[in-house]
Design an enzyme around this catalytic site. Structure first.
Site, PDB file in Angstrom:
ATOM      1  N   ARG A  94      65.420  14.954   8.959  1.00 51.08           N
ATOM      2  CA  ARG A  94      64.128  15.616   9.126  1.00 51.08           C
ATOM      3  C   ARG A  94      63.575  15.475  10.542  1.00 51.08           C
ATOM      4  O   ARG A  94      62.658  16.197  10.915  1.00 51.08           O
ATOM      5  CB  ARG A  94      63.104  15.035   8.143  1.00 51.08           C
ATOM      6  N   ARG A 133      53.644  30.914  -6.815  1.00 51.59           N
ATOM      7  CA  ARG A 133      54.352  30.242  -7.898  1.00 51.59           C
ATOM      8  C   ARG A 133      53.365  29.713  -8.940  1.00 51.59           C
ATOM      9  O   ARG A 133      52.313  29.171  -8.617  1.00 51.59           O
ATOM     10  CB  ARG A 133      55.201  29.102  -7.337  1.00 51.59           C
ATOM     11  N   ARG A 169      50.375  24.553  -9.242  1.00 54.52           N
ATOM     12  CA  ARG A 169      50.509  23.151  -8.851  1.00 54.52           C
ATOM     13  C   ARG A 169      49.784  22.910  -7.531  1.00 54.52           C
ATOM     14  O   ARG A 169      49.681  23.800  -6.687  1.00 54.52           O
ATOM     15  CB  ARG A 169      51.988  22.778  -8.700  1.00 54.52           C
TER      16      ARG A 169
END
Length: 226
Positions: A94, A133, A169
């Site tokens: 990362r 989503r 979410r």
């Protein structure tokens, strides 16, 4: 594509670019294990391994887990039999420090990264993909307002219709997605230049249909391994 030595592929791209989906398809096609840093951390924490306990000691204090601990977890994971042929790295490295440490780790074993596909999509596309989503609390079905709309209220495909409950979410909310993009550009985007300088970067248009992205990915892998 054939190779006598282990093959290591590093997937790059913004959150929501489709790296995980393409990594899964490569896993099926190549027989290489998809290795996710998130899975590694969860495995070590769940099993209370020495490395997991060390990582938890930092996490409990609200501190970032040092790169050397993450690298040791990754090295242990790659030493398992299912990674004997190599691995598809999803979410690792990362940072530039992790990329450099990963290269040194592989060089110590006479190995190296073979290719770094960069799945490219725009920030607007990411916002559309992730903020659209939705999840059903009843059946845990995953839907999308644009691409796969949830069923009408009260028509949950599994269970009592009255318990259908579609929600968004927290990590799919606009402010969270923007922060994830900020973190990506700050920490991970420099890897694009790093791997370009090493001659390993292969840019792929991630805004295409999933099957077309897979086809393009396979083409660049074939060329890289020829």
């Amino acid at each position: 594509m054939e190779s006598n030595s282990p093959i290591f592929i590093v997937m790059l791209g913004v959150p929501g670019a489709g790296k995980g989906t393409q990594a899964q398809r490569l896993e099926e096609k190549l027989g290489l294990k998809q290795v996710s840093t998130g899975d590694i951390f969860r495995d070590n924490l769940r099993n209370q391994t020495p490395l997991g306990q060390l990582a938890k000691s930092y996490m409990d204090k609200g501190e970032l887990v040092p790169d050397d601990v993450t690298i040791r977890m990754v090295e242990e994971r790659l030493s398992r039999p299912d990674c004997a042929k190599g691995a598809i790295m999803d979410g690792f490295p990362r940072t530039l420090a992790q990329a450099d440490a990963f290269d040194k780790m592989l060089r110590g074993k006479g190995q190296k990264v073979a290719l770094v596909p960069l799945i490219g999509v725009t920030d607007d596309e990411v916002m559309d993909r992730l903020t659209g989503r939705r999840v059903c609390r009843r059946c845990q079905g995953v839907f999308h307002l644009m691409f796969n709309p949830p069923p009408p209220a009260g028509e949950c495909p599994q269970g009592d219709k009255s318990l259908c409950d579609i929600y968004q979410r927290d990590d799919d909310k606009p402010e969270t997605v923007r922060n994830r993009l900020f973190v990506y550009y700050k920490q991970t985007a420099p890897l694009i230049g790093y791997y370009f300088a090493h001659g390993l970067l292969a840019e792929i248009n991630g805004a295409q249909a999933i099957d077309k992205v897979t086809s393009d990915l396979w083409d660049v892998l074939d060329k890289a391994m020829a």
